[in-house]
Design an enzyme around this catalytic site. Structure first.
Site, PDB file in Angstrom:
ATOM      1  N   PHE A   1     -79.483  36.210  59.378  1.00 25.06           N
ATOM      2  CA  PHE A   1     -79.817  37.124  60.208  1.00 25.06           C
ATOM      3  C   PHE A   1     -79.467  37.995  58.163  1.00 25.06           C
ATOM      4  CE2 PHE A   1     -77.136  40.622  61.341  1.00 25.06           C
ATOM      5  CZ  PHE A   1     -77.874  42.153  60.034  1.00 25.06           C
TER       6      PHE A   1
ATOM      7  N   ASP B   1     -78.116  20.404  55.746  1.00 23.94           N
ATOM      8  CA  ASP B   1     -77.154  21.108  56.637  1.00 23.94           C
ATOM      9  C   ASP B   1     -75.644  20.993  55.135  1.00 23.94           C
ATOM     10  OD1 ASP B   1     -74.646  20.496  58.141  1.00 23.94           O
ATOM     11  OD2 ASP B   1     -75.612  20.206  59.667  1.00 23.94           O
TER      12      ASP B   1
ATOM     13  N   ILE C   1     -74.944  18.200  47.892  1.00 24.64           N
ATOM     14  CA  ILE C   1     -76.171  17.868  48.169  1.00 24.64           C
ATOM     15  C   ILE C   1     -76.536  18.464  46.845  1.00 24.64           C
ATOM     16  CG2 ILE C   1     -76.679  20.708  48.472  1.00 24.64           C
ATOM     17  CD1 ILE C   1     -79.688  20.640  49.285  1.00 24.64           C
TER      18      ILE C   1
ATOM     19  N   THR D   1     -68.676  23.139  59.391  1.00 23.72           N
ATOM     20  CA  THR D   1     -69.658  23.830  58.347  1.00 23.72           C
ATOM     21  C   THR D   1     -68.226  24.543  57.003  1.00 23.72           C
ATOM     22  OG1 THR D   1     -71.062  23.871  60.148  1.00 23.72           O
ATOM     23  CG2 THR D   1     -71.703  25.682  58.320  1.00 23.72           C
TER      24      THR D   1
ATOM     25  N   GLY E   1     -67.960  22.529  45.053  1.00 18.77           N
ATOM     26  CA  GLY E   1     -68.508  21.005  44.089  1.00 18.77           C
ATOM     27  C   GLY E   1     -69.242  21.429  43.170  1.00 18.77           C
TER      28      GLY E   1
ATOM     29  N   LYS F   1     -68.528  24.327  40.330  1.00 21.63           N
ATOM     30  CA  LYS F   1     -67.393  23.054  39.125  1.00 21.63           C
ATOM     31  C   LYS F   1     -68.301  22.955  38.680  1.00 21.63           C
ATOM     32  CE  LYS F   1     -63.771  20.434  39.098  1.00 21.63           C
ATOM     33  NZ  LYS F   1     -63.192  19.519  39.707  1.00 21.63           N
ATOM     34  N   ARG F   2     -69.109  21.893  39.065  1.00 15.73           N
ATOM     35  CA  ARG F   2     -70.591  21.481  38.122  1.00 15.73           C
ATOM     36  C   ARG F   2     -70.776  21.572  36.977  1.00 15.73           C
ATOM     37  NH1 ARG F   2     -75.009  20.076  39.296  1.00 15.73           N
ATOM     38  NH2 ARG F   2     -75.068  19.373  41.544  1.00 15.73           N
TER      39      ARG F   2
ATOM     40  N   TYR G   1     -64.051  29.115  64.275  1.00 16.02           N
ATOM     41  CA  TYR G   1     -64.018  30.132  63.422  1.00 16.02           C
ATOM     42  C   TYR G   1     -63.398  30.544  62.385  1.00 16.02           C
ATOM     43  CZ  TYR G   1     -67.254  34.185  61.850  1.00 16.02           C
ATOM     44  OH  TYR G   1     -67.796  35.071  60.847  1.00 16.02           O
TER      45      TYR G   1
ATOM     46  N   ARG H   1     -74.071  38.738  70.085  1.00 13.61           N
ATOM     47  CA  ARG H   1     -72.767  39.714  69.557  1.00 13.61           C
ATOM     48  C   ARG H   1     -73.217  41.148  71.119  1.00 13.61           C
ATOM     49  NH1 ARG H   1     -73.379  37.905  63.242  1.00 13.61           N
ATOM     50  NH2 ARG H   1     -75.362  37.203  63.442  1.00 13.61           N
TER      51      ARG H   1
HETATM   52  P1  NAD Z   1     -76.629  33.808  61.341  1.00 11.75           P
HETATM   53  O1  NAD Z   1     -76.165  32.748  62.217  1.00 11.75           O
HETATM   54  O2  NAD Z   1     -77.838  34.994  61.918  1.00 11.75           O
HETATM   55  O3  NAD Z   1     -77.031  32.995  60.322  1.00 11.75           O
HETATM   56  C1  NAD Z   1     -76.375  32.459  59.339  1.00 11.75           C
HETATM   57  C2  NAD Z   1     -76.817  31.132  58.539  1.00 11.75           C
HETATM   58  O4  NAD Z   1     -76.396  29.878  58.476  1.00 11.75           O
HETATM   59  C3  NAD Z   1     -78.364  30.276  60.244  1.00 11.75           C
HETATM   60  O5  NAD Z   1     -79.494  30.404  59.538  1.00 11.75           O
HETATM   61  C4  NAD Z   1     -77.752  29.084  60.392  1.00 11.75           C
HETATM   62  O6  NAD Z   1     -79.068  28.213  60.729  1.00 11.75           O
HETATM   63  C5  NAD Z   1     -76.902  28.811  58.788  1.00 11.75           C
HETATM   64  N1  NAD Z   1     -76.064  27.701  59.267  1.00 11.75           N
HETATM   65  C6  NAD Z   1     -75.412  27.724  59.980  1.00 11.75           C
HETATM   66  N2  NAD Z   1     -74.367  26.358  59.552  1.00 11.75           N
HETATM   67  C7  NAD Z   1     -75.070  25.391  58.807  1.00 11.75           C
HETATM   68  C8  NAD Z   1     -75.224  24.558  58.112  1.00 11.75           C
HETATM   69  N3  NAD Z   1     -73.822  23.133  58.553  1.00 11.75           N
HETATM   70  N4  NAD Z   1     -76.109  23.966  57.517  1.00 11.75           N
HETATM   71  C9  NAD Z   1     -77.038  24.909  57.137  1.00 11.75           C
HETATM   72  N5  NAD Z   1     -77.404  26.225  57.455  1.00 11.75           N
HETATM   73  C10 NAD Z   1     -76.156  26.327  58.178  1.00 11.75           C
HETATM   74  O7  NAD Z   1     -75.377  34.787  61.482  1.00 11.75           O
HETATM   75  P2  NAD Z   1     -74.993  36.153  60.355  1.00 11.75           P
HETATM   76  O8  NAD Z   1     -74.571  37.552  61.053  1.00 11.75           O
HETATM   77  O9  NAD Z   1     -76.684  35.936  59.225  1.00 11.75           O
HETATM   78  O10 NAD Z   1     -73.390  35.970  59.208  1.00 11.75           O
HETATM   79  C11 NAD Z   1     -74.108  34.978  57.931  1.00 11.75           C
HETATM   80  C12 NAD Z   1     -72.612  34.981  57.538  1.00 11.75           C
HETATM   81  O11 NAD Z   1     -71.891  35.981  56.929  1.00 11.75           O
HETATM   82  C13 NAD Z   1     -71.630  33.563  57.977  1.00 11.75           C
HETATM   83  O12 NAD Z   1     -70.935  32.953  56.539  1.00 11.75           O
HETATM   84  C14 NAD Z   1     -70.602  35.165  58.963  1.00 11.75           C
HETATM   85  O13 NAD Z   1     -69.564  34.475  58.971  1.00 11.75           O
HETATM   86  C15 NAD Z   1     -70.818  36.285  57.858  1.00 11.75           C
HETATM   87  N6  NAD Z   1     -70.289  37.169  58.643  1.00 11.75           N
HETATM   88  C16 NAD Z   1     -71.084  37.894  59.494  1.00 11.75           C
HETATM   89  C17 NAD Z   1     -70.883  38.657  59.989  1.00 11.75           C
HETATM   90  C18 NAD Z   1     -71.957  39.722  61.212  1.00 11.75           C
HETATM   91  O14 NAD Z   1     -71.409  40.890  61.573  1.00 11.75           O
HETATM   92  N7  NAD Z   1     -73.076  39.363  60.541  1.00 11.75           N
HETATM   93  C19 NAD Z   1     -69.739  39.385  60.031  1.00 11.75           C
HETATM   94  C20 NAD Z   1     -68.918  38.400  59.121  1.00 11.75           C
HETATM   95  C21 NAD Z   1     -69.429  37.843  58.265  1.00 11.75           C
HETATM   96  N1  UDP Z   2     -69.104  42.738  73.579  1.00 10.26           N
HETATM   97  C1  UDP Z   2     -69.932  43.298  75.603  1.00 10.26           C
HETATM   98  N2  UDP Z   2     -70.429  43.279  75.549  1.00 10.26           N
HETATM   99  C2  UDP Z   2     -71.364  42.391  75.343  1.00 10.26           C
HETATM  100  C3  UDP Z   2     -71.184  41.387  74.588  1.00 10.26           C
HETATM  101  C4  UDP Z   2     -70.185  41.324  72.983  1.00 10.26           C
HETATM  102  O1  UDP Z   2     -68.687  44.491  75.886  1.00 10.26           O
HETATM  103  O2  UDP Z   2     -72.495  42.090  76.288  1.00 10.26           O
HETATM  104  C5  UDP Z   2     -67.446  43.195  73.654  1.00 10.26           C
HETATM  105  C6  UDP Z   2     -67.289  42.138  72.848  1.00 10.26           C
HETATM  106  O3  UDP Z   2     -66.110  41.529  73.986  1.00 10.26           O
HETATM  107  C7  UDP Z   2     -66.309  42.995  71.920  1.00 10.26           C
HETATM  108  C8  UDP Z   2     -67.337  43.557  71.226  1.00 10.26           C
HETATM  109  O4  UDP Z   2     -68.293  43.928  72.017  1.00 10.26           O
HETATM  110  O5  UDP Z   2     -65.335  43.547  72.449  1.00 10.26           O
HETATM  111  C9  UDP Z   2     -67.951  42.713  70.166  1.00 10.26           C
HETATM  112  O6  UDP Z   2     -68.173  41.608  70.349  1.00 10.26           O
HETATM  113  P1  UDP Z   2     -69.297  40.687  69.530  1.00 10.26           P
HETATM  114  O7  UDP Z   2     -69.189  39.477  69.891  1.00 10.26           O
HETATM  115  O8  UDP Z   2     -70.047  41.954  68.924  1.00 10.26           O
HETATM  116  O9  UDP Z   2     -68.404  40.884  67.326  1.00 10.26           O
HETATM  117  P2  UDP Z   2     -67.162  40.225  67.848  1.00 10.26           P
HETATM  118  O10 UDP Z   2     -66.106  39.969  68.677  1.00 10.26           O
HETATM  119  O11 UDP Z   2     -66.411  38.936  67.422  1.00 10.26           O
HETATM  120  O12 UDP Z   2     -66.570  41.237  66.777  1.00 10.26           O
END
Ligand code: NAD
Ligand code: UDP
Length: 323
Positions: free
Chosen positions: A13, A58, A63, A92, A102, A105-106, A145, A186
């Protein structure tokens, strides 16, 4: 200056929007992803660009790449995704970070870690400043997480202190927008999908818990600003929209904006679900001259429009083949 930039999780995303922006800015972008929670369609529109390259890999495995900057975005981010295979989620964050540090650093590259508000757990301090050390349950279902991301921050700081690696850490608060996985569980994606299908909107608990929602464009602006920001500012820095909403308010807004007739239903609150969350973004304002500009109403309208345009059959929940 044109940079060679690696974006891990680049098909996800946030990663796909970041790649889009960096490609448009003329950089040479390598998108690396194992497609655990995403699909190639998020980046197919970039595949014919001469400055874009896609690698299926992955990050828990080493890599060898030559780059100037690394955005480490790879990690499942939604509770339903990261709890699917919790041990893989920790690997992950931990092994993936070690591998990316790594490379940095390199190559002498700058590496940015996508950390999270989850490192604050269920916070006793409100709003949360970067100095707050958090309240995380280390043995609960969210720990794979939260603790993985906390260790990743530790690794980044130790590579910086011990090896002089050029790091950046951003703590991202709830971010939403087009290209969220419709089945990630979410709250924004669930509510919009349910509203458009006329299905009941699932409120977990009493719906009085709060979140502060940031639109993806504001987020991408902030992380690019952080990557290219002042040399002495490595973070961690909170990135998010400080306007706080209850989950019930979010549900009402989604129903209004989608013109849905869905009713609200109450489901049990998942364990360790944070009660309140709001970023203190004073530091980002001061050091990055950044603040979010897209109000929730406007961002939700765009996101709802995107959800109307997709075919849900093109999306699948995570499968064991990828996790
Ligand atoms: P997402 O799940 O859409 O994106 C994560 C991507 O990482 C996916 O494309 C997935 O296929 C890839 N991935 C997962 N494990 C992998 C691995 N071992 N090797 C290679 N690729 C891998 O989620 P997102 O919302 O786009 O989140 C992106 C980053 O931002 C994440 O690190 C997440 O923890 C962080 N983040 C997002 C939010 C949010 O609200 N969207 C909030 C806090 C932190
Ligand atoms: N939540 C909800 N209904 C849903 C999904 C999530 O009420 O169908 C609530 C969840 O319990 C949390 C908040 O919405 O309090 C945000 O949840 P999300 O999973 O989006 O993110 P996070 O909890 O990681 O902030």
């Amino acid at each position: 200056m044109i940079q060679r930039i690696l974006v891990t999780g680049g098909a996800g995303f946030l990663g796909s929007h970041l790649c889009e922006r960096l490609v448009a800015d003329g950089h040479d972008v390598i998108c690396l992803d194992n497609f655990f929670t995403s699909q190639k369609t998020n980046v197919t529109h970039l595949l014919d660009k001469p400055n874009f390259e896609l690698i299926r890999h992955d990050i828990t495995l080493p890599i060898h790449l030559e780059v100037d900057q690394i955005y480490n975005m790879a990690c499942p981010a939604a509770p339903g995704h990261y709890q699917y295979n919790p041990i893989k989620t920790i690997k992950t964050s931990v092994l993936g970070s070690i591998n990316m540090l790594g490379i940095a650093k390199r190559c002498g590259a700058r590496v940015l870690q996508a950390s999270t508000s989850e490192i604050y757990g269920d916070p006793e301090v409100h709003p949360q400043p970067e100095s707050y050390r958090g309240c995380v349950n280390p043995i609960g279902p969210r720990a794979c997480y939260d603790e993985g991301k906390r260790v990743a921050e530790t690794l980044f700081m130790d590579y910086h202190r011990s090896n002089g690696v050029d790091i950046r850490i951003v703590r991202i608060f709830n971010t939403y927008g087009p290209r969220m996985h419709p089945y990630d569980g979410r709250v924004v994606s669930n509510f919009i999908r349910q509203a458009l299908a006329g299905e009941p909107i699932t409120i977990f608990g009493d719906g009085e818990q709060t979140r502060s929602f940031c639109y993806r464009d504001d987020l991408v602006d902030a992380i690019i600003a952080m990557m290219n920001g002042p040399d002495d500012f490595i973070g961690p820095v909170n990135i998010g929209n400080p306007t706080e909403f209850t989950i019930r308010e979010l549900a009402d807004l989604v129903i209004e904006l989608s013109g849905s007739s869905s009713k609200l239903v109450q489901n049990p609150l998942p364990p360790d679900d944070p009660t309140r969350r709001q970023p203190d973004i004073t530091l980002a304002r001061q050091r990055l001259n950044w603040e979010p500009s897209v109000p929730l109403r406007e961002g939700l309208e765009k996101t709802i429009r995107w959800f109307r345009s997709i075919d849900l059959a093109d999306y699948r929940p995570p499968t064991p083949n990828y996790a």
